[in-house]
Scaffold this motif. Structure first.
Motif, PDB file in Angstrom:
ATOM      1  N   ASP A 109      -1.880  48.270  15.531  1.00 58.58           N
ATOM      2  CA  ASP A 109      -0.747  49.025  16.107  1.00 58.58           C
ATOM      3  C   ASP A 109      -0.767  48.650  17.644  1.00 58.58           C
ATOM      4  N   GLU A 110      -1.701  48.584  18.266  1.00 58.68           N
ATOM      5  CA  GLU A 110      -1.670  48.587  19.659  1.00 58.68           C
ATOM      6  C   GLU A 110      -0.968  47.014  19.812  1.00 58.68           C
ATOM      7  N   MET A 125       1.228  45.520  17.901  1.00 63.09           N
ATOM      8  CA  MET A 125       2.471  45.720  17.786  1.00 63.09           C
ATOM      9  C   MET A 125       3.455  46.204  18.884  1.00 63.09           C
ATOM     10  N   ARG A 126       2.682  47.276  19.567  1.00 64.12           N
ATOM     11  CA  ARG A 126       3.229  48.080  20.559  1.00 64.12           C
ATOM     12  C   ARG A 126       3.376  47.104  21.887  1.00 64.12           C
ATOM     13  N   LYS A 171       3.655  43.982  21.651  1.00 70.91           N
ATOM     14  CA  LYS A 171       4.727  42.721  21.300  1.00 70.91           C
ATOM     15  C   LYS A 171       6.093  43.509  21.571  1.00 70.91           C
ATOM     16  N   ASN A 172       6.142  44.323  21.191  1.00 69.80           N
ATOM     17  CA  ASN A 172       7.647  45.180  21.192  1.00 69.80           C
ATOM     18  C   ASN A 172       7.876  45.509  22.806  1.00 69.80           C
ATOM     19  N   ASP A 173       6.883  45.727  23.487  1.00 67.40           N
ATOM     20  CA  ASP A 173       7.111  45.972  24.858  1.00 67.40           C
ATOM     21  C   ASP A 173       7.439  44.461  25.611  1.00 67.40           C
ATOM     22  N   ASP A 188       8.834  41.959  24.120  1.00 68.42           N
ATOM     23  CA  ASP A 188      10.076  41.629  23.766  1.00 68.42           C
ATOM     24  C   ASP A 188      11.339  42.568  24.532  1.00 68.42           C
ATOM     25  N   SER A 189      10.966  43.780  24.967  1.00 68.16           N
ATOM     26  CA  SER A 189      12.174  44.340  25.560  1.00 68.16           C
ATOM     27  C   SER A 189      12.034  44.496  27.189  1.00 68.16           C
TER      28      SER A 189
END
Length: 111
Positions: free
Chosen positions: A15-16, A18-19, A21-23, A25-26
């Protein structure tokens, strides 16, 4: 001893990861903020003790002083518990700067 980046990534759960990775990406806003906060804490570490007498500094006193010196690309910071320690540091700094010049002058006299 500090951990390497790969070791830190290995510690994170899915989960961390993925968090992060999403950060990334944004635009990595949260990661950038976390890194900047950690860097600010590291930069404030110099303020814990006096550079001259090594006394622990009280952050709530108004007689603490911080000196920022050096070239623009390599600034140094030193904190002091009072004017006497700051003055002593500056005098020693002046003596260190003057000594190489005196050495060069004395060498020129021999040749």
């Amino acid at each position: 001893m500090g951990r390497r980046f790969e070791e830190v990534v290995d510690i994170l759960d899915y989960d961390e990861l993925m968090r992060f990775k999403n950060d990334l990406d944004s635009g990595a806003i949260a990661l950038k903020r976390a890194l900047e906060d950690k860097i600010k804490k590291k930069l404030r570490e110099h303020e814990k003790v006096c550079a001259t007498c090594s006394n622990e500094l009280n952050f709530y006193k108004t007689n603490n002083y911080t000196l920022l010196f050096g070239p623009d690309d390599f600034k140094k910071k030193a904190s002091f518990c009072g004017l006497d320690c700051l003055e002593y540091f500056i005098i020693r700094l002046k003596n260190m700067k003057a000594k190489p010049k005196e050495d060069n002058v004395s060498k020129d006299n021999y040749f």
